[in-house]
Design a protein around this motif. Structure first.
Motif, mmCIF file in Angstrom:
data_model
loop_
_atom_site.group_PDB
_atom_site.id
_atom_site.type_symbol
_atom_site.label_atom_id
_atom_site.label_comp_id
_atom_site.label_asym_id
_atom_site.label_seq_id
_atom_site.Cartn_x
_atom_site.Cartn_y
_atom_site.Cartn_z
ATOM 1 N N MET A 142 26.222 -14.808 4.998
ATOM 2 C CA MET A 142 26.255 -14.770 3.573
ATOM 3 C C MET A 142 24.847 -14.528 3.043
ATOM 4 O O MET A 142 23.973 -15.018 3.533
ATOM 5 C CB MET A 142 26.694 -15.959 3.008
ATOM 6 N N VAL A 143 24.638 -13.617 2.049
ATOM 7 C CA VAL A 143 23.275 -13.356 1.436
ATOM 8 C C VAL A 143 22.799 -14.631 1.052
ATOM 9 O O VAL A 143 23.409 -15.610 0.973
ATOM 10 C CB VAL A 143 23.521 -12.571 0.123
ATOM 11 N N ARG A 201 31.324 -6.820 0.262
ATOM 12 C CA ARG A 201 31.185 -6.759 1.925
ATOM 13 C C ARG A 201 29.701 -6.978 2.371
ATOM 14 O O ARG A 201 29.288 -7.484 3.142
ATOM 15 C CB ARG A 201 31.914 -5.559 2.375
ATOM 16 N N ALA A 202 28.612 -5.949 1.774
ATOM 17 C CA ALA A 202 27.225 -6.252 1.930
ATOM 18 C C ALA A 202 26.847 -7.364 1.791
ATOM 19 O O ALA A 202 25.872 -7.849 2.732
ATOM 20 C CB ALA A 202 26.726 -5.057 1.013
ATOM 21 N N LEU A 203 27.209 -8.214 0.747
ATOM 22 C CA LEU A 203 26.602 -9.463 0.540
ATOM 23 C C LEU A 203 27.289 -10.647 1.269
ATOM 24 O O LEU A 203 27.025 -11.695 1.416
ATOM 25 C CB LEU A 203 26.573 -9.882 -0.958
ATOM 26 N N TYR A 261 30.394 -15.457 -8.399
ATOM 27 C CA TYR A 261 28.817 -15.939 -8.152
ATOM 28 C C TYR A 261 27.685 -15.417 -9.135
ATOM 29 O O TYR A 261 28.328 -14.375 -9.767
ATOM 30 C CB TYR A 261 28.244 -15.473 -6.625
ATOM 31 N N SER A 262 26.717 -15.886 -9.237
ATOM 32 C CA SER A 262 25.718 -15.308 -9.933
ATOM 33 C C SER A 262 24.275 -15.343 -9.330
ATOM 34 O O SER A 262 24.247 -16.253 -8.376
ATOM 35 C CB SER A 262 25.443 -16.251 -11.299
ATOM 36 N N MET A 263 23.502 -14.557 -9.633
ATOM 37 C CA MET A 263 22.003 -14.448 -8.903
ATOM 38 C C MET A 263 21.160 -13.960 -9.889
ATOM 39 O O MET A 263 21.345 -12.980 -10.836
ATOM 40 C CB MET A 263 22.191 -13.618 -7.703
ATOM 41 N N VAL A 264 19.949 -14.166 -9.529
ATOM 42 C CA VAL A 264 18.713 -13.699 -10.422
ATOM 43 C C VAL A 264 17.989 -12.787 -9.312
ATOM 44 O O VAL A 264 17.796 -13.224 -8.063
ATOM 45 C CB VAL A 264 17.890 -14.535 -10.973
ATOM 46 N N ILE A 314 16.431 -11.332 -4.188
ATOM 47 C CA ILE A 314 17.157 -12.182 -4.850
ATOM 48 C C ILE A 314 16.308 -13.657 -4.925
ATOM 49 O O ILE A 314 15.829 -14.185 -3.855
ATOM 50 C CB ILE A 314 18.458 -12.613 -3.825
ATOM 51 N N THR A 315 16.220 -14.013 -6.068
ATOM 52 C CA THR A 315 15.471 -15.429 -6.220
ATOM 53 C C THR A 315 16.160 -16.604 -6.662
ATOM 54 O O THR A 315 15.693 -17.770 -6.621
ATOM 55 C CB THR A 315 14.314 -15.117 -7.316
#
Length: 187
Positions: free
Chosen positions: A33-34, A137-139, A156-159, A165-166
């Motif tokens: 997973m990312v 899929r890529a993540l 999910y959430s991301m910055v 990705i931080t």
């Protein structure tokens, strides 16, 4: 016999789990997973129309972006809680240096466009379609939700800062509403 089958399967597909309650084999992903520190994949998403491609890597270049994903447009949790939270917090996030707020879902661009109008996201949150689940899929953030048509994105959430990705918050069950909400984003 089962141990030999598992060993044989592992040599071909990476890893297999045996669910003893029903004696069925499930393949688990060999991809990981990312995670924080990873670079966003170079994936095309769609805004409003199938002809309006938005390359995610290009979108995030040189910017601070909040990206969040929902299992489906117009679903109750997504329409009543998740997306509205980001819409109402958009100005505050932008005052804190966020250039773009992006919502992604495994839906077609027409559905995402209609949902954007319904939720009045203009100028606040961009809604991008991931119709083939290419980004999910890529993540390695897919979840199979049969009642919604099969493969969807986990919630999910991301910055993302300049493509990297931080901060990343993935709902523990993939669909719940806890750590990925707007008031939980970690800038």
């Amino acid at each position: 016999m089962i141990a030999k089958s598992i060993a044989l399967c592992r040599s071909h597909i990476g890893s297999v789990k045996l669910l003893s309650s029903c004696n069925r084999y499930f393949q688990t992903s060999t991809a990981s997973m990312v995670k924080v520190g990873d670079v966003l994949p170079n994936v095309d998403l769609f805004e409003d129309l199938p002809t309006n491609k938005v390359n995610l890597a290009d979108l995030a270049k040189g910017k601070k972006v909040v990206l969040f994903a929902v299992p489906g447009a117009f679903t109750p949790g997504c329409s009543k809680t998740h997306l509205p939270g980001y819409v109402s917090k958009a100005e505050e996030l932008k005052q804190q240096g966020v250039s773009e707020i992006v919502c992604v879902s495994v839906n077609d661009p027409f559905v995402m466009s209609a949902w954007a109008k319904d939720q009045q996201t203009a100028g606040k949150v961009r809604l991008l379609a991931d119709p083939s689940a290419a980004l999910a899929r890529a993540l390695d953030l897919t979840v199979d939700i049969a009642p919604l048509g099969g493969v969807r994105s986990k919630r999910y959430s991301m910055v993302v800062e300049n493509g990297k990705i931080t901060s990343l918050q993935v709902e523990p069950d993939g669909t719940g509403l806890s750590c990925s909400l707007a008031d939980k984003i970690k800038l």
